[in-house]
Scaffold this active site. Sequence first.
Site, short mmCIF file in Angstrom:
data_model
loop_
_atom_site.label_atom_id
_atom_site.label_comp_id
_atom_site.label_asym_id
_atom_site.label_seq_id
_atom_site.Cartn_x
_atom_site.Cartn_y
_atom_site.Cartn_z
N TYR A 159 0.76 -1.30 0.04
CA TYR A 159 0.09 -0.01 -0.08
C TYR A 159 0.85 1.17 -0.11
CZ TYR A 159 -4.39 2.44 0.68
OH TYR A 159 -5.53 3.07 0.54
N LYS A 166 -3.24 8.26 3.23
CA LYS A 166 -4.58 8.12 4.09
C LYS A 166 -4.15 8.67 5.56
CE LYS A 166 -7.32 5.82 1.29
NZ LYS A 166 -8.44 6.69 0.68
P1 NAD Z 1 -13.09 3.24 -7.28
O1 NAD Z 1 -12.13 3.08 -8.16
O2 NAD Z 1 -14.36 2.75 -7.47
O3 NAD Z 1 -13.17 4.93 -6.85
C1 NAD Z 1 -12.10 5.63 -6.75
C2 NAD Z 1 -12.51 7.01 -7.48
O4 NAD Z 1 -11.53 8.00 -7.41
C3 NAD Z 1 -12.98 6.77 -8.70
O5 NAD Z 1 -14.13 7.22 -8.98
C4 NAD Z 1 -12.00 7.55 -9.64
O6 NAD Z 1 -12.41 8.32 -10.79
C5 NAD Z 1 -11.78 8.75 -8.37
N1 NAD Z 1 -10.69 9.60 -8.70
C6 NAD Z 1 -9.15 9.02 -8.86
N2 NAD Z 1 -8.28 10.13 -9.12
C7 NAD Z 1 -9.26 11.03 -9.29
C8 NAD Z 1 -9.02 12.57 -9.87
N3 NAD Z 1 -7.65 12.97 -10.12
N4 NAD Z 1 -9.94 13.29 -9.64
C9 NAD Z 1 -11.32 12.86 -9.51
N5 NAD Z 1 -11.74 11.48 -9.11
C10 NAD Z 1 -10.34 10.84 -9.08
O7 NAD Z 1 -12.60 2.51 -5.89
P2 NAD Z 1 -13.30 2.56 -4.58
O8 NAD Z 1 -12.54 1.28 -4.02
O9 NAD Z 1 -14.64 3.02 -4.51
O10 NAD Z 1 -12.36 3.72 -3.75
C11 NAD Z 1 -13.13 4.97 -3.11
C12 NAD Z 1 -12.46 5.26 -1.77
O11 NAD Z 1 -12.48 4.10 -1.01
C13 NAD Z 1 -11.07 5.56 -1.98
O12 NAD Z 1 -10.75 6.77 -1.18
C14 NAD Z 1 -10.34 4.34 -1.51
O13 NAD Z 1 -8.88 4.75 -0.90
C15 NAD Z 1 -11.31 4.04 -0.20
N6 NAD Z 1 -11.05 2.65 0.09
C16 NAD Z 1 -11.43 1.58 -0.66
C17 NAD Z 1 -11.05 0.16 -0.12
C18 NAD Z 1 -11.28 -0.64 -1.08
O14 NAD Z 1 -10.74 -1.95 -0.70
N7 NAD Z 1 -11.92 -0.80 -2.33
C19 NAD Z 1 -10.99 0.20 1.19
C20 NAD Z 1 -10.81 1.47 2.17
C21 NAD Z 1 -10.83 2.49 1.46
O1 0WE Z 2 -7.27 2.78 -1.20
C1 0WE Z 2 -7.37 1.92 -1.82
C2 0WE Z 2 -6.97 1.55 -3.35
C3 0WE Z 2 -6.44 2.87 -3.81
C4 0WE Z 2 -5.78 3.23 -5.12
C5 0WE Z 2 -5.74 2.14 -6.05
C6 0WE Z 2 -5.16 2.31 -7.22
C7 0WE Z 2 -5.09 1.31 -8.51
C8 0WE Z 2 -4.89 1.89 -9.74
C9 0WE Z 2 -4.78 4.12 -5.15
N1 0WE Z 2 -4.36 4.48 -6.55
C10 0WE Z 2 -4.28 3.48 -7.37
N2 0WE Z 2 -3.70 3.51 -8.53
C11 0WE Z 2 -3.87 2.82 -9.83
O2 0WE Z 2 -3.34 3.03 -10.85
N3 0WE Z 2 -7.58 0.56 -1.25
C12 0WE Z 2 -7.90 0.63 0.28
C13 0WE Z 2 -7.55 -0.83 -2.05
C14 0WE Z 2 -6.04 -1.64 -1.72
O3 0WE Z 2 -5.36 -1.00 -2.60
C15 0WE Z 2 -4.09 -1.74 -2.16
C16 0WE Z 2 -4.62 -2.51 -1.07
C17 0WE Z 2 -5.79 -2.31 -0.65
C18 0WE Z 2 -6.47 -2.94 0.46
C19 0WE Z 2 -2.86 -1.76 -2.74
C20 0WE Z 2 -1.87 -2.54 -2.20
C21 0WE Z 2 -2.16 -3.41 -1.02
C22 0WE Z 2 -3.47 -3.24 -0.50
#
Ligand code: NAD
Ligand code: 0WE
Length: 243
Positions: A159, A166
């Site tokens: 990560y 974060k």
């Molecule tokens: P997702 O890819 O569906 O959503 C991420 C969003 O970020 C997308 O809509 C993308 O368009 C937007 N984004 C990225 N760069 C951007 C930019 N420059 N301008 C505007 N928008 C931008 O994935 P998700 O998992 O729904 O992620 C949403 C939030 O939840 C993130 O903050 C992520 O870190 C957090 N999160 C995700 C997880 C997981 O396991 N998926 C767990 C905990 C927290």
């Molecule tokens: O917040 C996240 C994902 C955030 C994320 C994901 C991507 C994939 C595509 C940020 N930047 C990018 N850039 C890209 O080009 N999570 C909490 C999901 C997540 O992502 C990981 C995790 C977990 C959980 C990445 C490494 C290890 C664990």
Amino acid sequence: MGFMAGKKALIVGVASDRSIASGIAEAFAREGCELAFTYQNDKLKSRVAKLAERLGQNTELLYPCDVSSDEEIDAVFAHLSKEWDGLDIIVHSVGFAPREQLAGGFVESITREGYQVSHDISAYSLAALAKAGLPMMEGRDGAILTLTYNAATQVVPNYNVMGLAKASLESCMRFLAADLGPKGIRVNAISAGAVKTLAAAGIGGFRKMLGYAENAAPLKRTVTIEEIGNTAAFLCSDLASGI
Ligand code: NAD
Ligand code: 0WE
């Protein structure tokens, strides 16, 4: 009548039906909240439009917003203030680091640019949206919500710099809460466990991590975007007026 009846929310971060922001939008709509959306770029516009339509929302209230652009952020609120007389809720569900930052060792992967981009998109953007949205939110007992992840405080392999971003996001939430609380605006974050979304797709070893999260969780499973949506609806509603 839903417990968010009469509320108006801006949702930032829908990229697909599996986005956490989509689960949040769904719960908000079910509880009677009116929704406006942003989309990151033209490629994503039609997906956001489809979601707005499915949820019975006004499909005119969709605005382009790359959060790295102050102009685009300002334009969102300039347009929205012509449609709505105020705004109760902002949902920030955005996170990004250049892909190569999310693989390998921390020291090996970290770069100045990776640090800057991840913090700009994933953390500063919360402050930027709060700052630009404040004039529309003042005087209405509102709420701002963001999505964080446990790696802000504990090391999670791969990560990497997103963990630092974060941590910054969580601190930003606390400073915003202290500053905007006296104005009646509550600021919270949901620390979701790993969920399979676009942001997780293609991340090396993500399936293994889901398995680890399932095993470690008291419920012996990961959470759904519907469950995150329900938590978000509660936190952004008057039911959570003391939180
Ligand atoms: P997702 O890819 O569906 O959503 C991420 C969003 O970020 C997308 O809509 C993308 O368009 C937007 N984004 C990225 N760069 C951007 C930019 N420059 N301008 C505007 N928008 C931008 O994935 P998700 O998992 O729904 O992620 C949403 C939030 O939840 C993130 O903050 C992520 O870190 C957090 N999160 C995700 C997880 C997981 O396991 N998926 C767990 C905990 C927290
Ligand atoms: O917040 C996240 C994902 C955030 C994320 C994901 C991507 C994939 C595509 C940020 N930047 C990018 N850039 C890209 O080009 N999570 C909490 C999901 C997540 O992502 C990981 C995790 C977990 C959980 C990445 C490494 C290890 C664990």
